[in-house]
Design a protein around this motif. Structure first.
Motif, PDB file in Angstrom:
ATOM      1  N   LYS A  32       7.990  11.944  36.466  1.00  0.00           N
ATOM      2  CA  LYS A  32       7.218  11.962  37.716  1.00  0.00           C
ATOM      3  C   LYS A  32       6.593  10.606  37.998  1.00  0.00           C
ATOM      4  N   SER A  33       6.212   9.895  36.953  1.00  0.00           N
ATOM      5  CA  SER A  33       5.541   8.603  37.089  1.00  0.00           C
ATOM      6  C   SER A  33       6.536   7.530  37.514  1.00  0.00           C
ATOM      7  N   GLU A  34       6.406   7.064  38.747  1.00  0.00           N
ATOM      8  CA  GLU A  34       7.319   6.042  39.254  1.00  0.00           C
ATOM      9  C   GLU A  34       7.171   4.741  38.467  1.00  0.00           C
TER      10      GLU A  34
ATOM     11  N   ASP B 185      10.173   2.863  36.600  1.00  0.00           N
ATOM     12  CA  ASP B 185      10.474   1.444  36.822  1.00  0.00           C
ATOM     13  C   ASP B 185      10.533   0.677  35.504  1.00  0.00           C
ATOM     14  N   GLU B 186       9.579   0.958  34.607  1.00  0.00           N
ATOM     15  CA  GLU B 186       9.570   0.301  33.293  1.00  0.00           C
ATOM     16  C   GLU B 186      10.874   0.577  32.542  1.00  0.00           C
ATOM     17  N   LEU B 187      11.266   1.838  32.515  1.00  0.00           N
ATOM     18  CA  LEU B 187      12.454   2.229  31.748  1.00  0.00           C
ATOM     19  C   LEU B 187      13.738   1.693  32.373  1.00  0.00           C
ATOM     20  N   LEU B 188      13.843   1.727  33.695  1.00  0.00           N
ATOM     21  CA  LEU B 188      15.027   1.179  34.356  1.00  0.00           C
ATOM     22  C   LEU B 188      15.121  -0.326  34.143  1.00  0.00           C
ATOM     23  N   SER B 189      13.987  -1.004  34.149  1.00  0.00           N
ATOM     24  CA  SER B 189      13.953  -2.446  33.913  1.00  0.00           C
ATOM     25  C   SER B 189      14.406  -2.774  32.493  1.00  0.00           C
TER      26      SER B 189
ATOM     27  N   SER C 203      18.391   3.430  21.071  1.00  0.00           N
ATOM     28  CA  SER C 203      17.614   2.672  20.078  1.00  0.00           C
ATOM     29  C   SER C 203      17.092   1.361  20.655  1.00  0.00           C
ATOM     30  N   ARG C 204      17.961   0.618  21.299  1.00  0.00           N
ATOM     31  CA  ARG C 204      17.547  -0.654  21.909  1.00  0.00           C
ATOM     32  C   ARG C 204      16.577  -0.403  23.057  1.00  0.00           C
ATOM     33  N   LEU C 205      16.847   0.632  23.843  1.00  0.00           N
ATOM     34  CA  LEU C 205      15.988   0.974  24.976  1.00  0.00           C
ATOM     35  C   LEU C 205      14.561   1.248  24.511  1.00  0.00           C
ATOM     36  N   VAL C 206      14.412   2.104  23.513  1.00  0.00           N
ATOM     37  CA  VAL C 206      13.080   2.458  23.020  1.00  0.00           C
ATOM     38  C   VAL C 206      12.404   1.249  22.382  1.00  0.00           C
TER      39      VAL C 206
END
Length: 148
Positions: free
Chosen positions: A46-48, A52-56, A133-136
């Protein structure tokens, strides 16, 4: 049942540990694989700003994620006559109802993201991929740098 174990873990992270933000990765549904295939993970939040953080971060790591809808109307399929909540919705929208189910176990003020990695976590050719793994790791490092 994996979803019930995940629900317990989310409550623990939110209420007992008091995490400021929560992201979880799980191989929750085949429905996500039907929608996105085996190279892209689904992202529900829900948190845009968290989206945005995760897509970046995904762009940096090359691990592909796609922001999916949290259709609130689908919550109706999780209603139960005998329990507080069912952990499985109807036939359609299974990836969405799975994300909606988990959302019930994190407080409304805590930014939370569910990432369904069922597709990209396994390669028929190479086996386990380590997807996420890299994402987190990159996301956690980015959080630390924001606090400095």
């Amino acid at each position: 049942e994996g979803r019930l174990t995940m629900a317990d873990a989310l409550v623990y992270a939110d209420k007992e540990l008091g995490c400021g933000k929560i992201i979880e990765l799980s191989t929750l549904t085949g429905a996500c694989m039907v929608a996105l295939g085996n190279k892209v993970a689904g992202l529900w939040a829900k948190s845009e700003s968290l989206v945005d953080e995760l897509l970046s971060v995904a762009k940096i790591t090359g691990e592909k994620i796609w922001h999916m809808p949290l259709e609130e109307e689908y919550n109706d399929s999780l209603k139960s006559k005998i329990a507080d909540l069912k952990n499985l919705g109807g036939r359609y929208g299974g990836a969405i109802t799975a994300a909606l189910f988990l959302q019930n176990f994190v407080g409304k003020k805590t930014p939370y993201a569910h990432i369904d990695i069922a597709g990209p976590v396994w390669s028929d050719k190479d086996g386990a991929t380590g997807f996420g793994s890299r994402l987190v790791t990159e996301w956690v490092c980015s959080q630390a740098s924001r606090e400095e």
